[in-house]
Design an enzyme around this catalytic site. Sequence first.
Site, PDB file in Angstrom:
ATOM      1  N   SER A 166       0.811  -1.222   0.000  1.00  0.00           N
ATOM      2  CA  SER A 166       0.000   0.000   0.000  1.00  0.00           C
ATOM      3  C   SER A 166       0.843   1.270   0.000  1.00  0.00           C
ATOM      4  CB  SER A 166      -0.959  -0.007   1.193  1.00  0.00           C
ATOM      5  OG  SER A 166      -1.955  -0.991   1.017  1.00  0.00           O
TER       6      SER A 166
ATOM      7  N   GLY B 176     -14.825 -12.143   4.641  1.00  0.00           N
ATOM      8  CA  GLY B 176     -15.028 -10.721   4.402  1.00  0.00           C
ATOM      9  C   GLY B 176     -14.886 -10.335   2.949  1.00  0.00           C
TER      10      GLY B 176
ATOM     11  N   SER C  92     -23.992 -21.769   6.864  1.00  0.00           N
ATOM     12  CA  SER C  92     -24.535 -20.599   7.570  1.00  0.00           C
ATOM     13  C   SER C  92     -23.762 -19.333   7.227  1.00  0.00           C
ATOM     14  CB  SER C  92     -24.526 -20.834   9.080  1.00  0.00           C
ATOM     15  OG  SER C  92     -23.210 -21.087   9.542  1.00  0.00           O
TER      16      SER C  92
ATOM     17  N   GLY D  76     -16.043 -19.333  -1.112  1.00  0.00           N
ATOM     18  CA  GLY D  76     -15.651 -18.746   0.159  1.00  0.00           C
ATOM     19  C   GLY D  76     -16.753 -17.846   0.693  1.00  0.00           C
TER      20      GLY D  76
ATOM     21  N   LYS E 102     -10.854  -4.927  10.385  1.00  0.00           N
ATOM     22  CA  LYS E 102     -11.876  -4.359   9.506  1.00  0.00           C
ATOM     23  C   LYS E 102     -13.249  -4.283  10.167  1.00  0.00           C
ATOM     24  CE  LYS E 102      -9.894  -5.471   4.972  1.00  0.00           C
ATOM     25  NZ  LYS E 102     -10.176  -6.072   3.659  1.00  0.00           N
TER      26      LYS E 102
END
Length: 281
Positions: free
Chosen positions: A17, A133, A158, A130, A67
């Site tokens: 980043s 997040g 779930s 998957g 997050k």
Amino acid sequence: MHYKLGLVGYPVTNSLSPWIHEQFLKKAGLTGSYSLLEIEPNESFENELDRIKKNHFDGFNVTVPYKKQIIPFLDDLDDAARMIGAVNTVVQQNGKWIGYNTDSTGFVTSLRREHPSIFQDKQCHILIIGAGGAARGIFYGLAEAGFSQIDIANRTQSAAENIVSTGKQKTETSILSLKEAEAKLNAYDLIIQTTNVGMKPNINEAIISLDRIHNASIVSDIVYQPIETKFLLEASQKGAAVHYGHTMLLYQAQYAFEIWTSKKVPADALKQPLQSILEGR
């Protein structure tokens, strides 16, 4: 104005980043800095975050494992962050700290730039593998883009079911086991792998076999270390088009930079240099 930016997470020492946002600052003709703000899990997250806020940051990114944890400490959220339940970008506006999620926009933008043909048929069949997040953000982004048939395959049903509520637009979604998805891969036009399976050092792993894909499909993997995962290599060998994970990294950063500075800088020219850096690691 000198922008003070950074990345909150743990660990973040190997993050790209800083390099990406330094390039954006140069392209925008702005001055600024981008710092790595590592908060160890045994430290008080609230105290460390308060210290960061008091150090006059204009904004910062947020990565694992914070997050979700950061949300109670923010003054407001944008719609995407609220629906996804995770924040990866924070901006300071008039003394208030606002949380955004740029992962959804980053994925959709990278997909549109690399494979625009998929957007010509919003009824195409999409499979997300998957239910973490990243999967939540990608499902939200694709639903917002108008795709109406998005299935989810995961080991835990779930967790996959909880993702469906993130799409404001109506989607037809089936929840599958990994074996069920593997058996019907030829039904999908776009297959997106969102777990960390196949990431370095476990580069010989793949979450499912791609034996049944059709050669007109697009296969995406958000893992970018290595650039060419075993999953993508198998897809290429089957004749499918591939979508690399580092492009999502780049375009989610582009949107974050726009939130901080109100400037949308071109990012396409950075794809190859970013790939070269990653391949050299």
